[in-house]
Design a protein around this motif. Structure first.
Motif, PDB file in Angstrom:
ATOM      1  N   GLU A 118       0.848  -1.189   0.000  1.00  0.00           N
ATOM      2  CA  GLU A 118       0.000   0.000   0.000  1.00  0.00           C
ATOM      3  C   GLU A 118       0.887   1.244   0.000  1.00  0.00           C
ATOM      4  O   GLU A 118       1.784   1.376   0.825  1.00  0.00           O
ATOM      5  N   ILE A 119       0.645   2.142  -0.945  1.00  0.00           N
ATOM      6  CA  ILE A 119       1.345   3.425  -0.995  1.00  0.00           C
ATOM      7  C   ILE A 119       0.311   4.510  -0.818  1.00  0.00           C
ATOM      8  O   ILE A 119      -0.600   4.658  -1.631  1.00  0.00           O
ATOM      9  N   GLU A 120       0.438   5.266   0.258  1.00  0.00           N
ATOM     10  CA  GLU A 120      -0.501   6.339   0.568  1.00  0.00           C
ATOM     11  C   GLU A 120       0.221   7.674   0.378  1.00  0.00           C
ATOM     12  O   GLU A 120       1.284   7.894   0.950  1.00  0.00           O
ATOM     13  N   ILE A 121      -0.364   8.546  -0.418  1.00  0.00           N
ATOM     14  CA  ILE A 121       0.228   9.856  -0.680  1.00  0.00           C
ATOM     15  C   ILE A 121      -0.788  10.913  -0.272  1.00  0.00           C
ATOM     16  O   ILE A 121      -1.892  10.952  -0.814  1.00  0.00           O
ATOM     17  N   VAL A 122      -0.417  11.736   0.701  1.00  0.00           N
ATOM     18  CA  VAL A 122      -1.320  12.761   1.211  1.00  0.00           C
ATOM     19  C   VAL A 122      -0.622  14.114   1.213  1.00  0.00           C
ATOM     20  O   VAL A 122       0.606  14.196   1.189  1.00  0.00           O
ATOM     21  N   ARG A 160       1.452  13.203  -7.541  1.00  0.00           N
ATOM     22  CA  ARG A 160       1.119  11.875  -7.024  1.00  0.00           C
ATOM     23  C   ARG A 160       1.771  10.781  -7.884  1.00  0.00           C
ATOM     24  O   ARG A 160       2.352   9.832  -7.359  1.00  0.00           O
ATOM     25  N   ARG A 166       4.704   8.221  -6.651  1.00  0.00           N
ATOM     26  CA  ARG A 166       4.440   6.784  -6.742  1.00  0.00           C
ATOM     27  C   ARG A 166       5.521   6.086  -7.572  1.00  0.00           C
ATOM     28  O   ARG A 166       6.006   5.015  -7.222  1.00  0.00           O
ATOM     29  N   GLN A 189       8.641   5.826  -5.507  1.00  0.00           N
ATOM     30  CA  GLN A 189       8.497   4.869  -4.410  1.00  0.00           C
ATOM     31  C   GLN A 189       8.608   3.438  -4.910  1.00  0.00           C
ATOM     32  O   GLN A 189       8.996   2.551  -4.153  1.00  0.00           O
ATOM     33  N   ARG A 196       3.865  -1.137   3.821  1.00  0.00           N
ATOM     34  CA  ARG A 196       3.136   0.106   3.596  1.00  0.00           C
ATOM     35  C   ARG A 196       4.104   1.271   3.518  1.00  0.00           C
ATOM     36  O   ARG A 196       5.069   1.353   4.282  1.00  0.00           O
ATOM     37  N   ARG A 252       4.002   5.553   3.371  1.00  0.00           N
ATOM     38  CA  ARG A 252       3.167   6.754   3.506  1.00  0.00           C
ATOM     39  C   ARG A 252       4.022   7.951   3.154  1.00  0.00           C
ATOM     40  O   ARG A 252       5.089   8.161   3.739  1.00  0.00           O
ATOM     41  N   ILE A 265       3.975  12.076   2.853  1.00  0.00           N
ATOM     42  CA  ILE A 265       3.278  13.300   3.237  1.00  0.00           C
ATOM     43  C   ILE A 265       3.997  14.467   2.583  1.00  0.00           C
ATOM     44  O   ILE A 265       5.183  14.694   2.829  1.00  0.00           O
TER      45      ILE A 265
END
Length: 114
Positions: free
Chosen positions: A2-6, A17, A21, A24, A36, A38, A40
């Motif tokens: 899971e790659i979360e970009i906020v 984004r 990604r 990463q 995972r 994350r 930010i």
């Protein structure tokens, strides 16, 4: 994986984004045990700050951050920092588990001189 970009104090565009990604994926390919990631992205006055938190199995946690005037340069810098930290962590873990590794007393000759 899971790659979360906020974004914090900034709206993350689709191109930012996609770039984050893509960068990463370098970590994911080299370190397949990552569970995972994350990312930010933060804007403070005129400085862009990017933070990466990488979670892996066996309770490994790596945090890195970088600041730059350009968001894309900050992403590059933080990925390089996270990569170096992950590499060091894996190397340390492998050194401790190395079978038959010599202790310090076996490597250094004891001839009485310091």
């Amino acid at each position: 994986m899971e790659i979360e970009i906020v974004g914090r104090h900034v709206s993350v565009t689709e191109s930012m984004r996609d770039y984050a990604r893509k960068r990463q994926e370098k970590l994911v390919v080299e370190f397949p045990r990552l569970d995972r990631l994350r990312v930010i992205m933060d804007m403070q006055k005129f400085i862009n700050r990017v933070e990466v938190t990488a979670h892996a199995s066996r309770d490994m946690l790596v945090e890195a951050h970088a600041e730059h005037e350009d968001m894309y340069a900050a992403v590059d810098a933080v990925v390089d920092k996270a990569h170096a930290q992950l590499r060091r962590s894996v190397d340390r873990r492998n050194e401790r588990k190395a079978p038959g590794s010599a202790s310090a007393s076996e490597v250094a000759p004891d001839d009485g001189h310091v």
